[in-house]
Design an enzyme around this catalytic site. Structure first.
Site, mmCIF file in Angstrom:
data_model
loop_
_atom_site.group_PDB
_atom_site.id
_atom_site.type_symbol
_atom_site.label_atom_id
_atom_site.label_comp_id
_atom_site.label_asym_id
_atom_site.label_seq_id
_atom_site.Cartn_x
_atom_site.Cartn_y
_atom_site.Cartn_z
ATOM 1 C CD GLU A 156 -3.227 0.359 0.221
ATOM 2 O OE1 GLU A 156 -2.752 1.388 -0.314
ATOM 3 O OE2 GLU A 156 -4.414 0.010 0.106
ATOM 4 C CG ASN B 286 -8.936 2.596 0.903
ATOM 5 O OD1 ASN B 286 -7.734 2.876 0.862
ATOM 6 N ND2 ASN B 286 -9.364 1.361 1.122
ATOM 7 C CG ASP C 46 -7.386 -0.327 -1.729
ATOM 8 O OD1 ASP C 46 -7.049 0.550 -0.928
ATOM 9 O OD2 ASP C 46 -7.118 -1.530 -1.541
#
Length: 297
Positions: free
Chosen positions: A19, A152, A204
């Site tokens: 991430e 997100n 996301d």
């Protein structure tokens, strides 16, 4: 599913939940995290060497640039660390949702153009709407929105007038009027709805390019998508893995799109089917991205 041929593996890894890819123009360096393993990767592509690893003692959700190195929103709070890493971290703020018994860790975040560090949390069960979005400024962590499941997709428009954000569970991306001088936001509206568009997966992590287009990684959808500033779907790029997590523009001209990925939620058979899962991917971008701001807190 046919993978876009422009997508390649940049760094072969076995990340559980990659991430927060983050490019430093000043350092010509890409940073990103593996949330579940509590690792920050630091990589200079032009040196043709493997990334270095910074191992923390807890999960780390997202990172931001600061003059000394990086800010990191870990499970329990926000810390600062110097680069090159000397093994020491400085605690700047506690995560109230970690210490109040809910156990919600920090998840997605980034800096705005004024150097405020925005970071959202994720519900411990990834279902209950008990998470929130916070803004860290002047040494103070302030809750800005609540009632989220998975914070997100935080990004800002090039003209600094709009803030984008999503609760991934809703499959909708919201756009808020934004005042960069004060950090205040107006009332949001639904800007892109994956159900209405017939897109798979959940929105996301994201990034905005120099034309104001919003790039979203569709976790479980096996692709990244590009929306126009008006919220119109402009392009879709299919990937060699089902769980992309976030994108970042990097390289000397900010025209390389880096994509983090995950192996969590894949069984052994699926991992064999998708060998690129868990690696850092890259592809040429049709336009340049934006330089990431540096935190002032």
């Amino acid at each position: 599913m046919v993978t876009d041929t422009r997508v390649q593996v940049a760094v072969e890894l076995d990340m559980s939940l990659g991430e927060s890819p983050l490019w430093s123009v000043a350092r010509q360096t890409l940073h990103w995290v593996d949330i579940n393993h509590g690792v920050i990767h630091v990589w200079q592509p032009d040196r043709h060497a493997a990334p270095s690893r910074i191992e923390l003692d807890e999960k780390v959700g997202c990172i931001a640039l600061c003059e000394e190195g990086l800010l990191a929103a870990t499970a329990s709070g926000i810390i600062r660390l110097r680069l090159p890493f000397d093994g020491r971290t400085e605690r700047l703020a506690d995560n109230p949702e970690w210490h109040d018994g809910k156990g919600n860790r920090f998840n997605d975040g980034r800096c705005d153009a004024a150097g405020r560090f925005w970071a959202g949390t994720i519900a411990a069960d990834e279902v209950t709407p008990s998470a929130a979005l916070y803004c860290f400024e002047g040494g103070e962590l302030v809750q800005r929105w609540s009632g989220l499941g998975i914070a997100n997709g935080l990004a800002f428009s090039p003209d600094r007038r709009w803030l984008y954000h999503t609760d991934s569970l809703t499959r909708r991306i919201l756009r808020y009027p934004f005042d960069v001088e004060t950090g205040r936001t107006g009332e949001p509206r639904v800007w892109a709805d994956l159900d209405a568009l017939g897109l798979p997966g959940v929105p996301d992590g994201a990034a905005v390019d120099s034309e104001g287009c919003y790039w979203s990684a569709l976790y479980g959808g096996g692709r990244i998508v590009r929306f126009s500033p008006a919220g119109r779907l402009e392009a879709s790029f299919e990937l060699p893995c089902p769980h992309p997590t976030m994108v970042a523009f990097g390289g000397p001209d900010l025209r390389t799109l880096y994509i983090t990925t995950a192996t969590q939620h894949l069984n052994d058979e699926e991992r064999k089917r998708w060998p690129a899962a868990g690696s850092l991917l890259r592809m040429p971008a049709p336009v340049a991205g934006l330089a990431e701001p540096v935190a002032t807190s």
